[in-house]
Design a protein around this motif. Structure first.
Motif, short mmCIF file in Angstrom:
data_model
loop_
_atom_site.label_atom_id
_atom_site.label_comp_id
_atom_site.label_asym_id
_atom_site.label_seq_id
_atom_site.Cartn_x
_atom_site.Cartn_y
_atom_site.Cartn_z
N ALA A 13 -22.37 13.05 9.03
CA ALA A 13 -21.35 13.13 7.97
C ALA A 13 -20.06 13.67 8.54
N SER A 14 -20.15 14.66 9.43
CA SER A 14 -18.94 15.23 10.01
C SER A 14 -18.17 14.20 10.80
N SER A 15 -18.89 13.36 11.56
CA SER A 15 -18.19 12.35 12.35
C SER A 15 -17.54 11.31 11.45
N LEU A 16 -18.20 11.01 10.31
CA LEU A 16 -17.61 10.05 9.38
C LEU A 16 -16.34 10.60 8.77
N VAL A 17 -16.35 11.87 8.39
CA VAL A 17 -15.18 12.50 7.82
C VAL A 17 -14.05 12.53 8.84
N ALA A 18 -14.39 12.85 10.10
CA ALA A 18 -13.37 12.88 11.13
C ALA A 18 -12.74 11.52 11.29
N LYS A 19 -13.56 10.48 11.25
CA LYS A 19 -13.03 9.12 11.35
C LYS A 19 -12.11 8.81 10.19
N ALA A 20 -12.50 9.24 8.99
CA ALA A 20 -11.70 8.95 7.79
C ALA A 20 -10.34 9.62 7.86
N THR A 21 -10.29 10.84 8.36
CA THR A 21 -9.04 11.58 8.34
C THR A 21 -8.02 11.02 9.31
N THR A 22 -8.45 10.12 10.23
CA THR A 22 -7.47 9.51 11.14
C THR A 22 -6.69 8.42 10.45
N LYS A 23 -7.10 8.01 9.29
CA LYS A 23 -6.41 6.96 8.54
C LYS A 23 -5.42 7.59 7.57
N GLU A 24 -4.17 7.36 7.79
CA GLU A 24 -3.15 7.92 6.92
C GLU A 24 -2.82 6.94 5.80
N PRO A 25 -2.24 7.42 4.68
CA PRO A 25 -1.84 6.51 3.60
C PRO A 25 -0.84 5.48 4.12
N MET A 26 -0.84 4.32 3.53
CA MET A 26 0.06 3.26 3.96
C MET A 26 1.50 3.59 3.61
N THR A 27 2.40 3.25 4.51
CA THR A 27 3.82 3.45 4.25
C THR A 27 4.32 2.35 3.33
N GLN A 28 5.52 2.52 2.77
CA GLN A 28 6.09 1.50 1.90
C GLN A 28 6.27 0.18 2.65
N GLN A 29 6.63 0.27 3.94
CA GLN A 29 6.79 -0.94 4.73
C GLN A 29 5.46 -1.68 4.87
N GLU A 30 4.37 -0.92 5.06
CA GLU A 30 3.05 -1.54 5.15
C GLU A 30 2.64 -2.16 3.82
N VAL A 31 3.01 -1.51 2.73
CA VAL A 31 2.70 -2.06 1.40
C VAL A 31 3.39 -3.41 1.23
N GLU A 32 4.67 -3.46 1.58
CA GLU A 32 5.41 -4.72 1.46
C GLU A 32 4.82 -5.78 2.39
N ASP A 33 4.42 -5.34 3.59
CA ASP A 33 3.81 -6.27 4.53
C ASP A 33 2.53 -6.86 3.96
N GLU A 74 -8.75 -5.21 5.94
CA GLU A 74 -8.64 -3.80 6.35
C GLU A 74 -7.45 -3.13 5.66
N GLN A 75 -6.32 -3.84 5.57
CA GLN A 75 -5.15 -3.27 4.90
C GLN A 75 -5.43 -3.03 3.42
N VAL A 76 -6.11 -3.97 2.79
CA VAL A 76 -6.47 -3.82 1.38
C VAL A 76 -7.34 -2.59 1.18
N SER A 77 -8.37 -2.44 2.03
CA SER A 77 -9.28 -1.31 1.87
C SER A 77 -8.55 0.01 2.10
N ARG A 78 -7.62 0.03 3.06
CA ARG A 78 -6.88 1.26 3.36
C ARG A 78 -5.94 1.61 2.21
N MET A 79 -5.30 0.60 1.64
CA MET A 79 -4.37 0.86 0.54
C MET A 79 -5.12 1.36 -0.69
N MET A 80 -6.31 0.80 -0.94
CA MET A 80 -7.09 1.23 -2.10
C MET A 80 -7.64 2.63 -1.89
N TYR A 81 -8.08 2.93 -0.66
CA TYR A 81 -8.57 4.29 -0.39
C TYR A 81 -7.47 5.32 -0.60
#
Length: 511
Positions: A13-33, A74-81
């Protein structure tokens, strides 16, 4: 419980959480992309499409195609998360079938456990409706690709609850803005949407992929085709032990109702109220324009709307109007010129758009009596609708002996509003809960004559308290005049009324 992540302890679980925290919220530019990619892969199409309901729609959203584009998935899943990263849940469940790959991608990308709902339950083996590892009492996040009415989400809700899972939140990529958010809220579910269809339209139009005419056609279709609460979602009637009064409808949160508001100013008002946590309108019935501006600056942080009577002043200029608009923008409130139009349509066109005051140029909201007939709405709409303005109809007034009162007159006003939802944003009303049928959830009720203690004045004004107006009578906005403007410290008084009004609203949500 950890927020938005696997809550079990242990190295995995700790390794999964560590992996998750490396993903930052999408920027506005990524949203438009992402929006541009969805357009490129034809996940969003424009033209003429026959929907399941039989309606012909100018837009069709088909997110099933994203499974063929791993980068988009992947972008969709990241934006929804990103929408639920601070929402507590233990497991996820994707609505079959389009949302299953999205939920799987979220699970793999962020270390989030998931379960699956069988759309067709087998009559052999375990005969389970929900597959996966879970325990009763766990909080389950529902993942869906888009929401229109919310019916598919509600179909998934029932088997999850039968397994003892708690469901309070739903995340989607796109909210089509056709009533789904309100329907889910009525069933105790909060919708987290990555973006609304109108926002997607705005990006595509700005990049030249959608014409202004097409965008306008889509917005008109959305406004004119609001969905009704799916019958399957209606709660089963309890056995009647004895005759009783009809149950009072549960109040929907302001933010949930915003999606049902067809008038843009009505939507903006509901969203503002939720964002700023205030349902207070201060009536600036002061003697001069300078006093009005000083009052607006003082009470601005505490209000959703400032109500004006500019014909009281002996001076009105474009400079005064500009200063008032600047204060509204700075403090995040709407301007409501309480003009109470009451003439034929042709006359109100000139009164609203021209003359000394040019009300439509600076006032977000105005109001009108229906005494002249529906032509007055047509006249005001001709001026105000192109500017994105909103109109309140006077259904009831707070003065003693008012002819505008509950009964046939208020019913006629309500019917006129329903026929003009693109421009009419709500009512001036006293007791909307006593009306024979509920109005559209996007319509706003504003009630004048509010003070902290009941009573009246020697000119027939009748006062009611915030709990009585918001709770017992079912109104949305308290309009306070003398309780604020006659106070030694108007800003402090406005803060007191803001809290009283909001407390009454939150209590009504729990009732």
């Amino acid at each position: 419980m950890m927020q938005g992540r696997h809550s079990k302890d242990g190295g995995r679980a700790s390794s999964l959480v560590a992996k998750a925290t490396t993903k930052e919220p999408m920027t506005q530019q990524e949203v438009e992309d992402l929006v541009l990619k969805l357009n490129e892969i034809e996940a969003v199409k424009f033209g003429e499409f026959k929907l399941k309901s039989g309606l012909m729609s100018p837009v069709y959203v088909d997110l099933r195609v994203i499974v063929s584009y791993p980068d988009v998935l992947e972008q969709v899943s990241r934006m929804m998360y990103a929408q639920v990263r601070d929402t507590p849940f233990d497991i996820m469940c994707g609505v079959p079938y389009t949302a299953l790959p999205i939920a799987t991608c979220m699970s793999l990308g962020f270390g989030l456990p998931m379960v699956m709902r069988r759309k067709e339950v087998k009559d052999y083996g375990t005969k389970k409706a929900i597959e996966g590892a879970y325990k009763r009492g766990q909080r389950c996040l529902v993942v869906e690709d888009l929401v229109t009415s919310g019916a598919s989400v509600l179909e998934t809700l029932d088997p999850l609850q039968k397994e003892g899972l708690e469901v309070t939140d739903v995340v989607v990529l796109i909210d089509r803005e056709q009533g789904g958010e309100a329907h889910l809220a009525a069933n105790g579910l909060k919708l987290h949407a990555a973006f609304k269809l109108s926002a997607l339209l705005e990006v595509l139009q700005r990049h030249g992929h959608v014409s202004a005419a097409t965008a306008a056609a889509v917005r008109a279709f959305i406004a004119e085709n609001q969905t009704k609460l799916p019958p399957a979602a209606a709660p089963a009637a309890a056995p009647a032990a004895a005759p009783a009064a009809a149950a009072k409808p549960k109040r929907l949160p302001y933010e949930a109702r915003a999606a049902s508001a067809r008038n843009p100013m009505g939507r903006a008002c509901l969203e503002l109220m939720a964002r700023k946590r205030t349902n207070l309108c201060v009536a600036a019935d002061v003697d001069t324009a300078e006093e009005m501006l000083a009052l607006a600056d003082a009470v601005g942080p505490h209000i959703c709307v400032l109500k004006t009577h500019v014909d009281i002043f002996d001076e009105w200029t474009e400079s005064i109007a500009s200063r008032l608009q600047a204060l509204a923008e700075r403090h995040d409130f709407l301007i409501f010129e309480d003009r109470k139009f009451a003439d034929i349509g042709n006359t109100v066109v000139s009164q609203y758009g021209g003359g000394i005051y040019k009300i439509a140029d600076w006032s977000h909201i105005t109001n009108a009596h229906l005494v002249p007939g529906p032509g007055i709405i047509d006249g005001l709409k001709k001026v105000g609708l192109p500017k994105g303005r909103g109109c309140l109809l006077l259904a009831e007034m707070s003065s003693k002996g008012a002819l505008a009162a509950a009964g046939p007159y208020a019913e006629a006003v309500a019917a006129a509003a329903e026929a003009n939802l693109d421009f009419v944003m709500g009512f001036i009303s006293i007791n909307p809960g006593a009306w024979p049928k509920p109005s559209s959830p996007g319509l706003i009720h504003m009630t004048p004559g509010v003070q902290l203690a009941e009573g009246g004045d020697d000119l027939g004004q009748q006062y009611n308290t915030p709990p009585a107006v918001i709770g017992a009578r079912g109104s949305d906005v308290i309009i306070v005049g003398r309780g604020v403007i006659k106070a030694g410290d108007p800003a402090a008084a406005a803060a007191v009324y803001q809290k009283a009004g909001w407390d009454a609203y939150e209590a009504s949500l729990r009732a």
